[in-house]
Design an enzyme around this catalytic site. Structure first.
Site, short mmCIF file in Angstrom:
data_model
loop_
_atom_site.label_atom_id
_atom_site.label_comp_id
_atom_site.label_asym_id
_atom_site.label_seq_id
_atom_site.Cartn_x
_atom_site.Cartn_y
_atom_site.Cartn_z
N ASP A 25 1.76 1.03 -0.83
CA ASP A 25 2.05 2.05 -1.84
C ASP A 25 1.04 1.85 -2.96
O ASP A 25 1.15 0.91 -3.75
CB ASP A 25 3.49 1.88 -2.34
CG ASP A 25 3.83 2.83 -3.49
OD1 ASP A 25 2.96 3.62 -3.89
OD2 ASP A 25 4.97 2.77 -3.98
N LYS A 87 -5.44 5.95 -10.63
CA LYS A 87 -5.02 6.93 -9.64
C LYS A 87 -5.07 8.35 -10.22
O LYS A 87 -5.28 9.31 -9.50
CB LYS A 87 -3.60 6.60 -9.18
CG LYS A 87 -3.06 7.47 -8.06
CD LYS A 87 -1.71 6.93 -7.62
CE LYS A 87 -1.06 7.80 -6.56
NZ LYS A 87 0.23 7.22 -6.12
N GLU A 184 4.37 10.11 -0.04
CA GLU A 184 5.31 9.14 -0.61
C GLU A 184 6.79 9.53 -0.41
O GLU A 184 7.58 8.69 0.04
CB GLU A 184 4.98 8.91 -2.09
CG GLU A 184 3.72 8.06 -2.23
CD GLU A 184 3.04 8.15 -3.59
OE1 GLU A 184 3.63 8.73 -4.51
OE2 GLU A 184 1.92 7.63 -3.70
N ASP A 206 10.76 12.27 -6.50
CA ASP A 206 9.90 11.10 -6.66
C ASP A 206 9.06 11.22 -7.93
O ASP A 206 8.05 11.91 -7.96
CB ASP A 206 8.99 10.99 -5.41
CG ASP A 206 8.06 9.77 -5.46
OD1 ASP A 206 8.05 9.06 -6.49
OD2 ASP A 206 7.34 9.54 -4.47
#
Lengths: 622, 175
Positions: A25, A87, A184, A206
């Site tokens: 992850d 990211k 994800e 999420d």
């Protein structure tokens, strides 16, 4: 008489050997690596027992890096060279980062993707992410005691093609074999669904550090089918921190801040948010470099007020995803909460209100994505798990082309199940036109300027014809990683020219090689040895796959002559693997690849037939 | 012995060439095939098999999406019978349908302007009922009467209904 099993020559002597595979992850705030051990998915900890690796990379003058907790703790000492939440910059241009001014970084506007100037040189977000992946790879190899066969890397479901490609490139730079890019929320659904033997319609909400996803899935016996996904790839816990930070500046009447103080206050803001979730109130106390003292009390009521618009911003995608799936909120049987930011009580309440039920929080929201990715990695690596399941995922955003007048023509609609392909015909608009410029875009808006530009290329060599006579067939193919490739050909006159697109934002093989070389220059590693090692891994993988395929149905599908041909190629590859000639290994691998194409086609036909026959037999039994 | 990659969508799932569809049978056949050929089943296989798995799954996905939506299924069935219902040259509509279209559009505009949710609902119910009638008629024209020209006209009407229903949905969003 006892019968002993003797392995056939060439067959692996350890057919049930466990292949080492991990799920990673790669998060905005924290990253994790997990693996399946004795049938159970577990997060791998570092030597100090920490599972979460803060996604923070500090570059030093000599080119070395510090990654993780110590880099995070020292962020305020060296804010320009300590890259946090990289990211957010993956596959993004400078204009996509609205709050760039509040960050202590020196951004460099580069084509396709922004870069950051550090004391160790200009770094791409791909390289920063690769540093994080390298640490996780090393952690996994130390824990598992061997070379990894591959990794499943998770990406936000709402990541577009540029962001996905950047993630895959980062893995290549880190020397990881990517088994699959996995969304994800889908990863979380695997971990949750297999754990709870869930059936029915589920929503996965999420909210990570920098991204928000909502996916609606249908779970039926062994099938995880994503019906719709939506989200915001620039909305996450970081934004909540920033709201607190801005509130604090406002309350303390501070207008200008040194970069070190910005980093310090941001860290305090994050801490305050976390304390608030646990204790209902928080204090922000900091001494700035100017000697000024910030001392504030943040109540839950104030926090909810300053972040209300962010919470609401997550509900609109929920509404859109339900709509795309053709469902109402009450059709959803359970809402799974994923991502550290879902610990915020106000978010749990808002989501509960929206779906009319208490969200499910029984799995650790920080770990569930990595745990699901590990389960999928284990299956993809070829370690058979007890019961098989199937994952059917979708494209998050429509893919299309620019047509006359700057308008978008959608070729692949959002929420199409992947892999998918679609072709569309276009024509020339001028007499004698011999070239056509093709602009590939992603997004839902009608104007090309409102969509993300993915790639531009030109199709040349169109035979001169009157306007409208040429037939240009443009084909979009999205693979199982959700990555797009585009080909175009002129078919009107039978004269064909085609081109495969390398997206403009993706790295070329040369660029990856350069990045690898740069990183190994510091690790004192031998690039040539590394290349040979990787070629051998590839060769061995193919050899193993071929052995397994031959053992399964080589006898029924191949003539003795064909079988002998493949055996010879395998023998040659085995011989090359024993030596250390890189070119020979690559050549023999490629030869076996080519030599097994027909066999592969027959095996695939057999699989389809088997599926259909099985199906018809079932029907007869009813 | 090679399986025909270009075989038609109905044959691929072992279903009759008809508009009437056993949706459960389609779903089951789709899942059974996916279970055998999905790229996830070949992630550790050779390059050639990985590529073929992607191509086959792509085809199976397209076939499934086409058959499971009534509009696409009818359009595809007509194409198999040599009729391109969506030929841009063919735009003829009967006058009474054009008049009905105009009335519905007006109702939509009025409801939108007045922010009248109840009126939108009434319109939506009418449109859904009419669209259902058209789909029933489509099945009769395709499966029983084999009147492909008639089916083609009905399909074009249905496309208009679907678009209008989409606009009604968008109007709800703006309320």
């Amino acid at each position: 008489m006892a019968l002993l099993q003797i392995a056939e020559p060439g067959l692996s002597t350890a057919p049930h050997q466990h292949r080492l595979a991990v799920g990673i992850d790669l998060g905005t705030t924290n990253s994790l690596v997990a693996t399946v051990r004795n049938g159970v998915s577990v997060v791998l900890n570092d030597a100090r027992g920490h599972g979460l690796l803060p996604s923070v990379v500090r570059y030093h003058k000599d080119g070395s890096t510090t990654v993780g907790l110590s880099a995070q703790i020292q962020a305020a000492e060296d804010p320009h060279n300590t890259l946090i939440s990289a990211k957010r910059f993956m596959g993004r241009g400078i204009k996509d980062i609205p709050d760039a001014a509040t960050m202590p970084y020196q951004f460099v506007d580069a084509p396709g993707m922004v870069q950051i100037k550090t004391v160790a040189g200009v770094k791409s977000p791909v390289e920063v992410s690769a540093e994080i992946l390298k640490v996780l790879k090393a952690r996994a190899e130390a824990a598992l005691g061997g070379e990894l066969v591959g990794a499943v890397i998770t990406v936000p479901a709402y990541f577009d093609d540029a962001q996905r490609q950047a993630t895959k490139d980062a893995a290549r730079v880190a020397g990881l074999n990517v088994l699959r890019l996995l969304n994800e929320p889908t990863a979380a659904a695997i971990a949750y669904g297999l754990d709870n033997a869930a059936e029915g319609l589920y929503a996965v909400y999420d909210l990570g550090g920098g991204t928000f996803d909502i996916s609606i899935l249908r779970l039926t016996k062994g099938v995880f089918e994503v019906l719709a996904t939506n989200g915001d790839s620039a909305l996450g816990g970081d934004d909540f921190d920033r709201r607190i930070y801005c509130w604090a500046l406002d309350q303390a009447r501070i207008h200008t801040l040194a970069d070190a103080d910005k980093a310090l206050l941001m860290a305090h803001a994050r801490e305050a948010k976390e304390n608030l979730s646990d204790h209902g109130e928080a204090h922000i106390t900091a001494v700035l470099t100017t000697g000024e003292v910030v001392d504030l009390r943040l109540s839950e009521a104030i926090f909810n007020e300053i972040t209300a618009s962010l919470v609401n911003k997550t509900l609109l995608p929920c509404r859109k995803a339900l709509r795309d799936a053709g469902l109402q909120a009450e059709d959803v049987k359970g809402v799974v909460m994923v991502g550290g930011s879902t610990r915020i009580p106000r978010i749990q309440a808002a989501v509960g209100e929206f779906f009319g039920q208490t969200p499910l929080t029984n799995l650790d929201p920080d770990k569930v994505v990595a745990l699901g990715a590990a389960i999928q990695a284990n299956v993809l690596a070829g370690n058979k798990s007890g019961d098989d399941w199937l994952l059917l995922d979708v494209v998050p955003l429509s893919l299309g082309l620019e047509t006359m007048g700057g308008l978008t023509e959608k070729i692949i609609p959002r929420n199409a199940t992947i892999p998918t392909a679609r072709a569309q015909e276009f024509t020339t608009y001028k007499d004698g036109q011999t070239a056509m410029s093709i602009h590939v875009v992603q997004g839902e808006r009608e104007l090309v300027s409102d969509c993300r530009s993915l790639a531009r290329f030109e199709l040349r060599g169109i035979p001169p014809m009157v306007a409208g006579a040429a037939r240009i067939r443009v084909t979009f193919q999205v693979d199982a990683d959700g990555l797009l490739s585009v080909t175009a050909r002129e078919t009107g006159t039978g004269v064909e020219s085609s081109i495969a697109v390398k997206p403009s934002y993706g790295l070329t093989d040369d660029e990856v090689a350069t990045m690898l070389k740069d990183s190994y220059a510091h690790a004192q590693d031998d690039m040539a040895a590394r290349n040979l090692l990787e070629a051998r891994v590839d060769g061995r993988r193919l050899l193993e796959a071929s052995e397994a395929a031959l053992a399964e149905n080589g006898g029924e599908l191949l003539t003795p002559a064909e079988r002998a041909g493949i055996d010879a190629l395998m023998h040659a590859l085995r011989a090359a693997l024993a030596g250390d000639d890189l070119a020979a290994v690559k050549r023999a691998t490629e030869a076996l690849n080519q030599g097994t194409v027909e066999f592969a086609a027959r095996r695939m036909d057999l699989s389809v037939k088997k599926a259909l026959t099985g199906h018809r037999l079932d029907e007869l039994e009813v | 012995m090679s399986l025909d990659f270009n075989q038609n969508h109905f044959d691929l799932f072992g279903l009759p060439h008809a508009f009437a569809l056993d949706a459960d049978k389609l779903d089951k056949a789709y899942r059974d095939i996916q279970a055998e050929i999905h790229p996830d089943r070949f992630a550790h296989a050779g390059e050639a098999e990985q590529r073929l798995a992607m191509q086959w799954t792509t085809k199976v996905n397209e076939a499934y999406q086409t058959l499971r939506k009534p509009f696409e299924r009818a359009r595809y069935l007509l194409l198999l019978n040599g009729v391109d219902a969506m030929d841009p040259m063919n735009t003829s509509m009967p006058a009474d349908f054009i008049l009905a279209q105009m009335a519905w559009r007006e109702a939509l505009e009025d409801a939108r302007a007045a922010q009248d949710g109840a009126a939108l609902e009434t319109l939506e119910r009418t449109l859904i009922a009419r669209a259902k009638e058209m789909r029933d008629l489509l099945g009769e024209l395709l499966d029983e009467r084999r009147d492909y020209a008639g089916a083609s006209d009905t399909l074009r009407k249905l496309r208009f209904m679907d678009k209008l229903l989409e606009e009604v949905g968008a109007a709800y969003e703006d309320l």
